[in-house]
Design an enzyme around this catalytic site. Structure first.
Site, short mmCIF file in Angstrom:
data_model
loop_
_atom_site.label_atom_id
_atom_site.label_comp_id
_atom_site.label_asym_id
_atom_site.label_seq_id
_atom_site.Cartn_x
_atom_site.Cartn_y
_atom_site.Cartn_z
N HIS A 134 0.82 -1.22 0.00
CA HIS A 134 0.00 0.00 0.00
C HIS A 134 0.85 1.27 0.00
O HIS A 134 0.35 2.36 -0.28
CB HIS A 134 -0.95 0.03 1.20
CG HIS A 134 -2.26 -0.60 0.93
ND1 HIS A 134 -3.23 -0.02 0.14
CD2 HIS A 134 -2.78 -1.77 1.33
CE1 HIS A 134 -4.28 -0.81 0.08
NE2 HIS A 134 -4.03 -1.89 0.79
N HIS A 160 -11.44 7.30 -3.03
CA HIS A 160 -11.92 7.24 -1.66
C HIS A 160 -13.24 8.00 -1.55
O HIS A 160 -13.53 8.86 -2.38
CB HIS A 160 -10.91 7.86 -0.69
CG HIS A 160 -9.74 6.99 -0.39
ND1 HIS A 160 -8.64 7.45 0.29
CD2 HIS A 160 -9.48 5.69 -0.66
CE1 HIS A 160 -7.75 6.47 0.43
NE2 HIS A 160 -8.25 5.39 -0.14
N TYR A 169 -5.13 7.96 5.33
CA TYR A 169 -4.48 7.00 4.44
C TYR A 169 -3.12 7.49 3.96
O TYR A 169 -2.15 6.73 3.93
CB TYR A 169 -5.40 6.72 3.24
CG TYR A 169 -4.91 5.62 2.33
CD1 TYR A 169 -5.11 4.29 2.65
CD2 TYR A 169 -4.24 5.92 1.15
CE1 TYR A 169 -4.67 3.27 1.83
CE2 TYR A 169 -3.79 4.91 0.32
CZ TYR A 169 -4.00 3.59 0.66
OH TYR A 169 -3.55 2.60 -0.16
#
Length: 186
Positions: A134, A160, A169
């Site tokens: 990620h 998102h 994030y």
């Protein structure tokens, strides 16, 4: 699974690519280099087929959300994809497992997510940063936000649904906000 981070220093992004190439080979470094430029989840990144690319456009249905991602490939990503296609003209996947070439009558397979994750984690340890698959998306999102200060744009790129989710994030911390206040003098 522990939390992974974005790489916030541009020189460290380049160093990551160099170390991946030296420690794990060019293919893993290419995953990193394309990944930080297209900001896809690892499962979607590794499943890219050459047929998914039309000139400089990539069209992918995200496996997690089912959303369609239309991504204009930048020069860096295009160079890498074209080099891979030239080097491996019979491959179906951009990141195709080289092991599958030794198995007769087997369908080609994409590179293993586990191998990529292990490489990123180990190089991350060497750099003193908690990294994982990620980290590519987080790094791209972080740098787009720092460049534009437009959280809505970053949300759209990452697909998102909330600003809070996106800020968390990409790793925007109170230290980053404090630094913005110190550096922006009106």
């Amino acid at each position: 699974m522990s939390e992974v981070h974005a790489i916030k220093d541009p020189n460290t992004i380049k160093l990551m690519s160099i170390l991946l190439s030296k420690r794990y080979g060019q293919q893993i470094a290419d995953v990193w280099d394309v990944g930080v430029n297209v900001a896809l989840r690892i499962s979607d990144l590794l499943s890219i087929r050459f047929d998914d690319i039309d000139e400089d456009k990539l069209l992918v249905r995200e496996s997690k959300t089912g959303k369609i991602a239309r991504i204009a490939l930048n020069q860096r990503a295009l160079e890498i994809v074209n080099r891979i296609k030239t080097t491996h003209p019979t491959h179906d996947y951009v990141f195709q497992s080289h092991r599958s070439r030794f198995v007769i009558n087997k369908q080609p397979r994409q590179l293993s997510r586990r191998i990529v994750s292990k490489a990123f984690q180990e190089v991350g340890q060497e750099l003193g940063i908690a990294l994982g698959t990620h980290s590519m998306r987080k790094t791209r999102g972080y740098h787009l936000y720092k460049q534009t200060n437009d959280i809505a744009r970053v949300m759209k790129m990452l697909r998102h649904s909330s600003q809070a989710q996106t800020l968390r994030y990409i790793g925007i911390t109170q230290q980053d906000i404090d630094a913005d206040f110190r550096h922006l003098v009106l």
